[in-house]
Design an enzyme around this catalytic site. Structure first.
Site, mmCIF file in Angstrom:
data_model
loop_
_atom_site.group_PDB
_atom_site.id
_atom_site.type_symbol
_atom_site.label_atom_id
_atom_site.label_comp_id
_atom_site.label_asym_id
_atom_site.label_seq_id
_atom_site.Cartn_x
_atom_site.Cartn_y
_atom_site.Cartn_z
ATOM 1 N N GLU A 33 -29.384 -12.719 17.264
ATOM 2 C CA GLU A 33 -30.703 -13.077 17.789
ATOM 3 C C GLU A 33 -31.600 -11.837 17.831
ATOM 4 O O GLU A 33 -31.161 -10.759 18.244
ATOM 5 C CB GLU A 33 -30.528 -13.650 19.192
ATOM 6 C CG GLU A 33 -31.356 -14.874 19.464
ATOM 7 C CD GLU A 33 -31.007 -16.057 18.569
ATOM 8 O OE1 GLU A 33 -31.704 -16.247 17.547
ATOM 9 O OE2 GLU A 33 -30.080 -16.798 18.894
ATOM 10 N N THR A 35 -32.512 -10.211 15.385
ATOM 11 C CA THR A 35 -32.062 -9.253 14.372
ATOM 12 C C THR A 35 -32.792 -9.454 13.052
ATOM 13 O O THR A 35 -32.854 -8.540 12.240
ATOM 14 C CB THR A 35 -30.545 -9.411 14.102
ATOM 15 O OG1 THR A 35 -30.276 -10.788 13.861
ATOM 16 C CG2 THR A 35 -29.719 -8.949 15.289
ATOM 17 N N GLY A 121 -41.031 -27.165 21.192
ATOM 18 C CA GLY A 121 -40.998 -26.108 22.208
ATOM 19 C C GLY A 121 -39.615 -25.872 22.787
ATOM 20 O O GLY A 121 -39.482 -25.331 23.875
ATOM 21 N N GLY A 123 -37.142 -24.213 21.049
ATOM 22 C CA GLY A 123 -36.488 -23.107 20.368
ATOM 23 C C GLY A 123 -35.572 -23.567 19.246
ATOM 24 O O GLY A 123 -34.667 -22.849 18.837
ATOM 25 N N LEU A 124 -35.818 -24.775 18.709
ATOM 26 C CA LEU A 124 -34.987 -25.281 17.607
ATOM 27 C C LEU A 124 -35.778 -25.322 16.298
ATOM 28 O O LEU A 124 -35.414 -26.014 15.359
ATOM 29 C CB LEU A 124 -34.431 -26.671 17.954
ATOM 30 C CG LEU A 124 -33.549 -26.711 19.215
ATOM 31 C CD1 LEU A 124 -33.124 -28.140 19.538
ATOM 32 C CD2 LEU A 124 -32.316 -25.812 19.045
ATOM 33 N N SER A 127 -41.310 -25.738 14.265
ATOM 34 C CA SER A 127 -42.394 -25.212 13.423
ATOM 35 C C SER A 127 -41.915 -24.933 12.003
ATOM 36 O O SER A 127 -42.593 -25.300 11.039
ATOM 37 C CB SER A 127 -43.035 -23.973 14.050
ATOM 38 O OG SER A 127 -42.046 -23.081 14.481
ATOM 39 N N GLU A 159 -46.799 -18.510 9.087
ATOM 40 C CA GLU A 159 -46.628 -18.373 10.539
ATOM 41 C C GLU A 159 -47.087 -16.989 11.013
ATOM 42 O O GLU A 159 -47.719 -16.847 12.051
ATOM 43 C CB GLU A 159 -45.172 -18.634 10.925
ATOM 44 C CG GLU A 159 -45.033 -18.844 12.404
ATOM 45 C CD GLU A 159 -43.869 -19.738 12.808
ATOM 46 O OE1 GLU A 159 -43.373 -20.518 11.973
ATOM 47 O OE2 GLU A 159 -43.468 -19.651 13.968
ATOM 48 N N ASP A 171 -35.569 -18.818 10.418
ATOM 49 C CA ASP A 171 -35.756 -20.257 10.622
ATOM 50 C C ASP A 171 -36.131 -20.970 9.322
ATOM 51 O O ASP A 171 -35.569 -22.016 8.979
ATOM 52 C CB ASP A 171 -36.860 -20.505 11.667
ATOM 53 C CG ASP A 171 -36.598 -19.769 12.963
ATOM 54 O OD1 ASP A 171 -35.484 -19.243 13.133
ATOM 55 O OD2 ASP A 171 -37.515 -19.709 13.806
ATOM 56 N N TYR A 220 -42.557 -12.232 22.447
ATOM 57 C CA TYR A 220 -41.823 -12.110 21.179
ATOM 58 C C TYR A 220 -42.475 -11.028 20.319
ATOM 59 O O TYR A 220 -41.803 -10.130 19.793
ATOM 60 C CB TYR A 220 -41.834 -13.456 20.441
ATOM 61 C CG TYR A 220 -41.085 -13.432 19.128
ATOM 62 C CD1 TYR A 220 -39.744 -13.777 19.066
ATOM 63 C CD2 TYR A 220 -41.726 -13.040 17.949
ATOM 64 C CE1 TYR A 220 -39.048 -13.736 17.858
ATOM 65 C CE2 TYR A 220 -41.048 -12.991 16.747
ATOM 66 C CZ TYR A 220 -39.715 -13.347 16.706
ATOM 67 O OH TYR A 220 -39.033 -13.295 15.501
HETATM 68 C C1 GLA Z 1 -37.561 -17.110 16.599
HETATM 69 C C2 GLA Z 1 -38.096 -16.553 15.299
HETATM 70 C C3 GLA Z 1 -36.962 -16.070 14.384
HETATM 71 C C4 GLA Z 1 -36.008 -15.146 15.137
HETATM 72 C C5 GLA Z 1 -35.612 -15.755 16.485
HETATM 73 C C6 GLA Z 1 -34.825 -14.803 17.324
HETATM 74 O O1 GLA Z 1 -36.845 -18.286 16.342
HETATM 75 O O2 GLA Z 1 -38.851 -17.528 14.613
HETATM 76 O O3 GLA Z 1 -37.489 -15.449 13.242
HETATM 77 O O4 GLA Z 1 -36.561 -13.874 15.297
HETATM 78 O O5 GLA Z 1 -36.730 -16.158 17.251
HETATM 79 O O6 GLA Z 1 -33.612 -14.528 16.722
#
Ligand code: GLA
Length: 395
Positions: A33, A35, A121, A123-124, A127, A159, A171, A220
């Protein structure tokens, strides 16, 4: 009626023409994460929730987008797409159209019906799912073929530059390249990837805390800047490094005094997390997944204490999971500040796991969590290209 036929019918009743249907999934990250934007490694899987897009051509150069989730239409002119984020859902598909045109892919005007089933929203990567499915659809409509990794990069560009979130490549890449039954070991520098088999008797159980703390996107972006600051300071001592990927933990400890305490902690998270991904990948390869319990626990701790992207609700959810039977590992997943945890759970135990964690979380926080039992799924694809009798009404 299956999802694709349902979408064709809905498209037809709205736009009175036929369409093709595309799909791209959300993702969950097992480990690695924060990274990706440090040229490191990640270990995500595509999940069984997708964004579905039905598309049909127009004679002009307009894009007419309808989102079922927001029950809203937006129109834009392909000849006049400007970087102008509104903070709304349409930024993602319009950003992708913009990025594709910028790259020289001339698109056709289109009617587009969008139905997202990835929880928003959470975190999956709802987008990335919208971006990849729309990009795929727009390119195919204009008869362009594209390498999937390039599509992922252009969606990331949308993005970064249109929406204004400085996300890495994870992602969009896994939304393009995910494979059923597999996780993906991705080198975010070279974009080389390898599929690793997820044992079939292990479920990916995703627990949604149902909270999303407001500062998510801005914090972020701050984390990215802090990591860049780390590279810039360390490069005075370690010439030639390009990213935290190039710094070993020994190097970091040796040159610690050039960094502020905060930047040192961010770097320590990233460097140790990259090491954990490599260990986790070997564990999946050798079938010795027992070690994931420690790796995922260390990852969560490092995200909580060093990168400071967890929150009390995520910590409670992980703590509860660690006490259940059949758990191979638990941690927060995605960017953080709310959203979901990922739990590797023996399939035989996952029902009991869901029940107990839901009860415990409700008792501790007052929120009723949504819990999804997933398998690793397939990446983006065209799913339906078909005529449907005109006049079919939506169901
Ligand atoms: C979000 C970002 C990814 C990644 C994660 C954290 O999902 O879109 O690119 O940086 O956070 O690992």
């Amino acid at each position: 009626m299956d999802r694709a036929r349902e979408l064709l019918a809905k498209f037809n009743s709205r736009f009175r023409s036929t369409a093709k249907v595309y799909r791209a999934p959300g993702r969950v990250n097992l480990i690695g994460e924060h990274t990706d934007y440090n040229d490191g490694f990640v270990l995500p899987a595509a999940i069984g929730f997708s964004c579905w897009v039905a598309i049909g051509p127009r004679e002009d150069r307009k894009l007419v987008l309808y989102s079922e989730n927001f029950d809203e239409s937006v129109e834009a002119d392909l000849d006049n797409l400007k970087v102008h984020a509104t903070g709304k859902w349409a930024d993602y598909p319009l950003g992708v159209a913009w990025a594709l045109e910028q790259e020289g892919y001339r698109l056709r005007g289109a009617n587009i019906y969008i139905l997202g089933e990835v929880p928003l929203g959470a975190g999956l990567s709802s987008s990335a799912a919208v971006e990849v499915s729309t990009g795929f659809a727009l390119l195919d409509l204009a008869n362009h073929s594209i390498e999937l990794s390039k599509l992922a990069l252009l969606c990331q560009r949308a993005e970064n530059e249109f929406v204004g979130a400085r996300c890495g490549i994870m992602d969009q890449f896994v939304s393009c390249h995910g494979r059923a039954g597999n996780i993906l070991l991705l080198d975010c520098r070279s974009l080389e990837s390898r599929l690793l088999r997820l044992p079939p008797d292990v479920d990916l159980v995703i627990c949604n805390t149902m909270v999303q703390h407001k500062l998510g996107t801005s914090e972020y972006n701050v984390r990215r800047t802090e990591c860049e600051e780390g590279v810039s300071q360390l490069s005075r001592r370690l010439p030639g490094i390009r990213a935290l990927r190039d710094v070993s933990i020994v190097d970091l400890e040796t040159h610690r005094e050039v960094l502020s305490n905060t930047v040192y902690k961010r770097c320590r998270h990233v460097i140790t997390e990259i090491m954990r991904v490599r260990e986790a990948a070997s564990a999946f390869e050798s079938g010795e997944i027992g070690i994931l319990r420690r790796l995922m626990a260390d990852s969560h701790r490092s995200l909580r204490d060093d990168h400071e992207v967890s929150c009390p609700e995520l910590d409670v959810m992980v703590e509860l999971a660690m006490h259940q039977a059949g758990v191979f590992g638990a941690r927060m997943t995605g960017g953080g500040f709310g959203g979901c945890t990922i739990n590797l759970v023996s399939a035989a135990e996952s029902d009991a796991f869901c029940k107990r964690v839901a009860q415990g979380y409700k008792a501790a926080t007052g929120y009723h969590p949504n819990i999804y039992v997933c398998k690793a799924s397939q990446g983006a694809e065209m799913v339906e290209s078909g005529e449907i009798e005109s006049g079919v009404q939506s169901q």
